[in-house]
Structure formats: structure tokens, C-alpha cells
Design an enzyme around this catalytic site. Sequence first.
Site, PDB file in Angstrom:
ATOM      1  N   SER A 131       1.756  -0.575  -0.700  1.00 29.64           N
ATOM      2  CA  SER A 131       1.283   0.782  -0.470  1.00 29.64           C
ATOM      3  C   SER A 131       2.440   1.744  -0.522  1.00 29.64           C
ATOM      4  CB  SER A 131       0.607   0.882   0.879  1.00 29.64           C
ATOM      5  OG  SER A 131      -0.729   0.553   0.741  1.00 29.64           O
ATOM      6  N   ASP A 143      -4.236   9.848  -0.993  1.00 35.96           N
ATOM      7  CA  ASP A 143      -3.478   9.072  -0.007  1.00 35.96           C
ATOM      8  C   ASP A 143      -1.955   9.244  -0.161  1.00 35.96           C
ATOM      9  OD1 ASP A 143      -2.685   7.235   1.879  1.00 35.96           O
ATOM     10  OD2 ASP A 143      -4.048   5.655   1.221  1.00 35.96           O
ATOM     11  N   HIS A 168      -1.580   6.882   4.570  1.00 33.92           N
ATOM     12  CA  HIS A 168      -1.806   5.849   5.579  1.00 33.92           C
ATOM     13  C   HIS A 168      -0.503   5.198   6.030  1.00 33.92           C
ATOM     14  CE1 HIS A 168      -2.168   2.785   2.223  1.00 33.92           C
ATOM     15  NE2 HIS A 168      -1.639   2.000   3.132  1.00 33.92           N
TER      16      HIS A 168
HETATM   17  N1  ARG Z   1      -6.559  -0.775   2.287  1.00 34.80           N
HETATM   18  C1  ARG Z   1      -5.318  -0.078   2.156  1.00 34.80           C
HETATM   19  C2  ARG Z   1      -4.139  -1.009   2.594  1.00 34.80           C
HETATM   20  O1  ARG Z   1      -4.329  -2.133   2.890  1.00 34.80           O
HETATM   21  C3  ARG Z   1      -5.333   1.235   2.856  1.00 34.80           C
HETATM   22  C4  ARG Z   1      -5.522   1.206   4.323  1.00 34.80           C
HETATM   23  C5  ARG Z   1      -5.537   2.509   5.052  1.00 34.80           C
HETATM   24  N2  ARG Z   1      -6.826   3.128   5.124  1.00 34.80           N
HETATM   25  C6  ARG Z   1      -7.787   2.873   6.047  1.00 34.80           C
HETATM   26  N3  ARG Z   1      -8.917   3.487   5.919  1.00 34.80           N
HETATM   27  N4  ARG Z   1      -7.627   2.069   7.067  1.00 34.80           N
HETATM   28  O2  ARG Z   1      -3.294  -0.736   3.365  1.00 34.80           O
HETATM   29  N1  ASP Z   2      -3.217  -0.862   1.114  1.00 34.26           N
HETATM   30  C1  ASP Z   2      -2.217  -1.882   1.010  1.00 34.26           C
HETATM   31  C2  ASP Z   2      -0.903  -1.501   1.703  1.00 34.26           C
HETATM   32  O1  ASP Z   2      -0.913  -0.795   2.672  1.00 34.26           O
HETATM   33  C3  ASP Z   2      -2.001  -2.264  -0.421  1.00 34.26           C
HETATM   34  C4  ASP Z   2      -2.874  -3.405  -0.819  1.00 34.26           C
HETATM   35  O2  ASP Z   2      -3.139  -4.275   0.024  1.00 34.26           O
HETATM   36  O3  ASP Z   2      -3.249  -3.460  -1.976  1.00 34.26           O
HETATM   37  O4  ASP Z   2       0.149  -1.985   1.395  1.00 34.26           O
END
Ligand code: ARG
Ligand code: ASP
Length: 726
Positions: free
Chosen positions: A661, A221, A85
Site C-alpha cells: 500500500s 486513497d 489508509h
Molecule cells: N484493503 C486495503 C489494504 O489491505 C486497504 C485497507 C484500508 N481500508 C479500509 N477500509 N479498511 O490495506
Molecule cells: N491494502 C494493502 C496494504 O495496505 C495492499 C494489499 O493487500 O494489496 O498494503
Amino acid sequence: MRRILFGLMVLAFLLPQAKADEGMWIPMLLKKYNIEQMQEMGFKLTAEDIYSVNEASLKDAVVIFGGGCTGELISDKGLLITNHHCGYSKIQYHSSVEHDYLTNGFWAMSQEEELVNPGLTVTFLKRMEDVTEQVMHGVTDEMSELDQSKLIQKNISAIKKDAVKDTHYQAVLKPFFNGNQYFLFINEVFKDVRLVGAPPSAIGKFGGDTDNWMWPRHTGDFSMFRIYADKNNQPAEYSKDNVPYQPQKHFSVSMKGVEEGDFTMVFGYPGSTYEYVPSYHLKMLTETVNPKLIDVRTEKLNILNRYQAADPKVRIQYAAKNARISNSWKRWIGENRGLEILDAFAKKQVYEKSFNQWATADESRAEIYGNLLSNYKKLYEEYTPYRLAKDYILEISYRNGIEIASLANKLSPLATLYYSAKDSGIEADKEKISSLKEQIKSDVELFFKDYYQPIDKEISVKLLAMYLANIPEEFHPDIYSKIDKKFKGDINKYVENLFNKSIFDNKESVLTFVDEFSEKSLSKLEKDPAYELYNSFMNLYNDKVSVKDKAMQLELNKLNKAYMSAQMAFESDKVFYPDANFTLRVAYGKVASYKARDAVRYEYYTTLDGIMEKDNPDIYDYRVPEKLKELHRNKDFGKYEVNGTVPVCFIATNHTTGGNSGSPVLNAEGQLIGVNFDRAWEGVMSDLMFNPDQCRNISLDIRYVLFLIDKFAGAGYLLDEMTIVE
Ligand code: ARG
Ligand code: ASP
């Protein structure tokens, strides 16, 4: 006074703290307290191994990837791993219906096949330094807030300039503990970063937005890039003569895996947290800001999802936009839920009550801290509507809002050039104009590559109507009186007219307009309805929101700084960590299962078997690639097999947030065992309040990565350049 507060703070560093797991620590300041705690949890290395000024240390293998993620070096040839991502918009940039790397994945089978990414950077931290005294030089309590902040800014610019004089480094200087301390960071930025590999989205984004922020998770990921440097191993703009960068340090990769209770350390760049805010801040978020923003984005996503499901081209065009909108949307929902279950507001109030008792128990304390919380209360009441208006305006203008209006705004710098020339009675600088025109034209090309007008029209109607219904009249831009007068308040009709009349609805007409732009074009631009719409919101923002907002922000900063040092004095036996501010931090914890709710306990790891359980060809997020199914069917796991399957993800108690991330997850020996990418649903309120029983970071097990590279992608040559410890 400042000196006394600061003295207290230094003292606080020396005293023990109760609770492990919570905290994002400054690597340079890992003190006896942290290291002892870490070693008790199993850590085998020293503080010097983590951060050293003189020797290569672990910190030299951790980078900022792009503008908001972390990455780490895993070979001596500049090979880097981060999340899928985090590389997503680059993977999308190289994708088309013919070469759909989002869907099919991409693997360079040699260095020649790696893909160049204009604009992508990777940043290394060379060293950091406490510069609090220099920053505060000349600042006195007698000065007004504004004068203080001006002098601080002036000092900061001077320190930064001086620090990187005659070098190719960049300086970053940031406040810590809400302005009670300042650190300088000297960075080295690389600009030639090429895409090496990415699995298909059905692996790299498996579970999609359905599983996002959730455990149990099965997302692969990750994506891989390579840093290039010039022949002297120095940063350089892209050139085909550049060579793979030789880093000072890269992580060894461990195949040993993890078990419940094992020590883990996350080393990366957490973006922002708000652990020390007063209860009023929580109230503002949970009662007003989060719910309203959740509603806006629910509507945006409904529209995007419908169009994307209907057309494969639109699905690709809006993939990154959708992910961006949906990610915070879901986090806000989880944050509200988590704060509620934790009873966070009440907890803060209890804390504030005893804080106030302490603050008023002593006369000299009462003088400085006595009114802190009541001042906060007043300020938040005043601030909340402004904060909401500001966020709503951003949702319309900047954060994937009305796209045609933001396109029109791309011409603003050009208009500004002509206006200022006109004002000063000279001709506009031809060279500047032509280079600006080229820049705008390339932005316009990129814009239309990912643009689908029916989406924009529907979103425009929705957003304009929601703004009207949710934001008080004092913040309504004048475009609404025009809608009233000319269109009898019918937003649909207004939007129809906007798209019919604006030149910005069509790529060719925009490009021609930019090409031929001259002083005479100014009035046409001013009259264009898309430009008018954008400016109507901007004018409202500048006239009614911005000035007041900035003044309140100053006031808030002042309270935050005082409250921070007050809390440190109040709990003088606790060791504090500073809120995240996108600087390098260490978080340590343990691999741990958790109880999610009544009768539900989650294991600490997931496996390939779980991917097959989720497999469902009818649900887009759960389609498993045939090749992966085949590997599973044939049990073709190679040396990555554990108990008849392959490990996929694991959870631990490390305190992480957005920006973490892509962070390396390290074992007790400092070897790479995983790549951090998310947090579990029950704990996403950790940005505001950490609960060690519920907060879990989610990491990709590095063995799944190796399995995919080797068995799925057949890019085993990449494994040869890594240092793998079996
Ligand atoms: N929640 C994770 C973070 O905040 C991964 C986000 C990417 N994935 C998604 N399905 N949007 O960045
Ligand atoms: N998914 C998040 C990021 O992109 C990490 C988190 O918020 O725990 O940095």
C-alpha cells in the site's frame, strides 16, 4: 549437502520461467531473465536505473512509511505520497470533534501549517548485500536445530553490528527462500515527518469497508507528508529548525495515463506471502483458522458499528480500530473464497504427488526429500490447534481485544521493575521508575482519548464466551474456573464485576495509581480484576502454548527450508522469486481488465462519473462531498479531463500484498502514474496462490490526485514543486 542445494538454486536463477506477471523480485538481483521479460512488455529502462549502488536510482525514491506501508518521494523538497489508509491513524491523531480532519480533510497551505507526528518514521534503503555465507558460518548439519538457530542468530547480530558501526544507519538482516539465503539491508531512518495534506474520508476512504478489497473502486486513497532533516540534510529528531529533506531522487509524475496492455511496475515493500507452503497449510487456514477468526471479528465489528453509528464522537474514536479489524476480516473471507474457486488445495495435492514421485525416483533424493510431505502432514495436524489457540489469545489480548485488560498490562513493566528490585534486595532505580511512569501516563492519556467503555464491556462478554465455546479445554485459562466458582459461570456477571472493581475503568484513577505506584501497590495491582484477566491469558499462553509452539515452529522452519530448495531442484527450469518479507521488491505486469465471474467482465479503469453513480447521502460510505459534486456538475476538470470526465483508479496484473500500500506504480519510463492501494476481491488469495487471470492490484490514477490537490483542495502550490510530465 547444503552446498549442493545452494548450487542448484543458483543454477535455477539462470533458467527461463514460463509465466509473466507473478512474482515479487529482488531489485538488486533483477537478472537478464526479468529485464528481458520487462522490456518485452514495454519497459524502457535498465536494471541499473532501478537499483544502483553508485548512482541515484529509482530505489532511492521509495521508502517504508511508518511500520507497514510504502511511500514515495515526489519533489526535491522531501514531499512524499502514500495512501490515506496509511496516514489514517496520524490524521485521526490530529482530529477532534472541533477539528475533524478525518471528515473534512486537511491541507497545509504553507510549510508552517504542516503537522508534526511524534513516532512516525520514514526509512530509505541505502544498499543491500547477500550475506548468506557469513550467516551460515560455522553451521553444520550435525548440529541440532536449536544450536543451528542459535548460531545463526549470533552471526546475524554480529554482522548487523559490524555493518553500521560508526554510522547513523540501521541494519536489517532477513532470510529469503525460507532460510536458504540471507540479505543485509542498510537503512537510513528519518524521524521528523509532517502531515501536508489529506482529502476528506468521503474521498480518501470513499466506499469504506463496503468497497474495501473490491473492484470497481473509486477511492481517492492518498495522503501527503514531508520529510524534514537537519541543516546538513541528515536525519534528526523533530525540531522547528529542521528543513525539508532533499532526496537523492524523486519520481516524475506522468499525466499520460494508462491503457489496457500498458506496462506497469510496482516498487515497494510487500509484507508476507506463502506461495511455497504445502497443501496442509491451506487446509489449516481454510478449514480452521480463517473461519474461526472471521467469526470473532464479525462479532467485534457488529458491536463497533452499532455504537459508532449512534455517536459522532465514538465514530471518530473507533475509526482506526474499526478499519484495522475489518481489513483482515474481509481479506480472510476473500482468501477462503478465492482458494476454493481456484481449487487450490487440490492443485497443491496434484503438485505434491508429482513432487513425491520425483523425490522417490532416485535413492539419494529419497533420502533427503522422501519424507518431507508426510512429516509436514503430521506436523500440521499437531500444530493447527496451537495456531488457533494462539490467534484467539491474540484476538483477546493484543489485536483490539479486551481493552481494559490491555490497559492494565501497560503497568507490567513497572511491576517488573519493583519485583526484580525486591528479589535482589535493593531499592528500585528512581530515575528509571519516574521515566517509566511518565511513559505509562502518556500511554494512558492516549488510551482514554479513543476509549468508550460500553463497547469494551460488550466486547469482553462476547470474546470470553466465544473463547470458551471455540477453544478446547486444555487451553482454557484459569479465569474460567473463577467465573464458574464465583459467578456460577455467568460471564455477564463476571464482566459487570470486572468493570465495577477494576481501577482501570477510569482515567483519573489509573493516572493517580501510576503516580503513586510503589512496592506497596504491587498487591493491589495483582488483585485488580483487569490485570488478573490479562495475566490469566498470558500465563496460559506461556505455560501451555508458547513452548510447544516455538518447538513446532523450529520444526516447521526446518521443513520449509528443505521443501523450498527441494521445489527449486524439482522445477529446475523455473525461476523462483522469494516470498514477500517486507523488503523492497519489484513487481511488473500489465494494465488489464478481467472476467470476474460468469458473464461479468470488468473494465480496467474507473472515473469521476462512477463516484456520482455511487453517491448516496443515506449510506455513510457513499456520501460524496458537495464540492466534488459541484466540480463534476460544472465539468470543472481543468487539464485532468479525459473523455469528459476524470480517471480515478485502474487495475493491473502486478503481484502485490499488504505492505505494498502506497507503493509507486510506474510506467515504462519509470514515471509515476499511480499509487497502489489494494487488490480486487476475486484475487486476494494471491498471498497463497497467484492466478494471473483473476489477480489484480488496484491503483489510484495519479491524475485524480493532481485534480484533487488542484481543483478540490486549492493547494496548487504543491503541484509546483513536483516534476510533472504532461
Ligand atoms: N484493503 C486495503 C489494504 O489491505 C486497504 C485497507 C484500508 N481500508 C479500509 N477500509 N479498511 O490495506
Ligand atoms: N491494502 C494493502 C496494504 O495496505 C495492499 C494489499 O493487500 O494489496 O498494503
